[in-house]
Design a protein around this motif. Structure first.
Motif, PDB file in Angstrom:
ATOM      1  N   TRP A  45       0.821  -1.286  -0.128  1.00  0.00           N
ATOM      2  CA  TRP A  45      -0.124   0.140   0.149  1.00  0.00           C
ATOM      3  C   TRP A  45       0.845   1.302   0.098  1.00  0.00           C
ATOM      4  N   LYS A  46       1.922   1.146   0.735  1.00  0.00           N
ATOM      5  CA  LYS A  46       2.757   2.491   0.774  1.00  0.00           C
ATOM      6  C   LYS A  46       3.585   2.703  -0.524  1.00  0.00           C
TER       7      LYS A  46
ATOM      8  N   LEU B 207       1.652   6.810  -6.736  1.00  0.00           N
ATOM      9  CA  LEU B 207       0.795   7.781  -7.102  1.00  0.00           C
ATOM     10  C   LEU B 207       1.264   9.062  -7.154  1.00  0.00           C
TER      11      LEU B 207
ATOM     12  N   ASP C 253       2.526   1.716  -3.210  1.00  0.00           N
ATOM     13  CA  ASP C 253       1.292   2.214  -4.203  1.00  0.00           C
ATOM     14  C   ASP C 253       1.021   3.774  -4.112  1.00  0.00           C
ATOM     15  N   ARG C 254       1.000   4.199  -2.729  1.00  0.00           N
ATOM     16  CA  ARG C 254       1.040   5.531  -2.635  1.00  0.00           C
ATOM     17  C   ARG C 254       2.202   6.480  -3.202  1.00  0.00           C
TER      18      ARG C 254
END
Length: 90
Positions: free
Chosen positions: A61-62, A68, A64-65
């Motif tokens: 998740w990190k 982004l 992916d952020r």
């Protein structure tokens, strides 16, 4: 290890935020700068096809952020490049 990946990804994003050159253009459209193309082609974070632990999910998740944020910077750089291109278009 995951902090090294995040730091390297952020460093790459900052490198892509550099200034572009302004040129007067006429005729056919120029190619999008290679660094912008490479940034967008990097794609999203790869998720392994297995059962993930909580720590692995958090790490992905990190990543992916961070990806982004890098893509947002690529988009801003592309829009700035395109705006400069339009100003010089004849």
């Amino acid at each position: 290890m995951k902090y090294v990946v995040i730091a390297a990804t952020l460093a790459a994003g900052l490198a892509l935020a550099g200034c572009g050159e302004q040129t007067t253009v006429s005729g056919s459209l120029p190619t999008v700068p290679a660094d912008i193309q490479a940034c967008f082609r990097a794609g999203p974070t790869k998720v392994p096809q297995k059962a993930l632990s909580v720590a692995e999910v958090e790490s992905l998740w990190k990543e992916d952020r961070v990806r982004l944020v890098i893509e947002q910077r690529c988009g801003k750089r592309f829009l700035a490049w395109y705006g400069d291109l339009r100003k010089g278009w004849k």
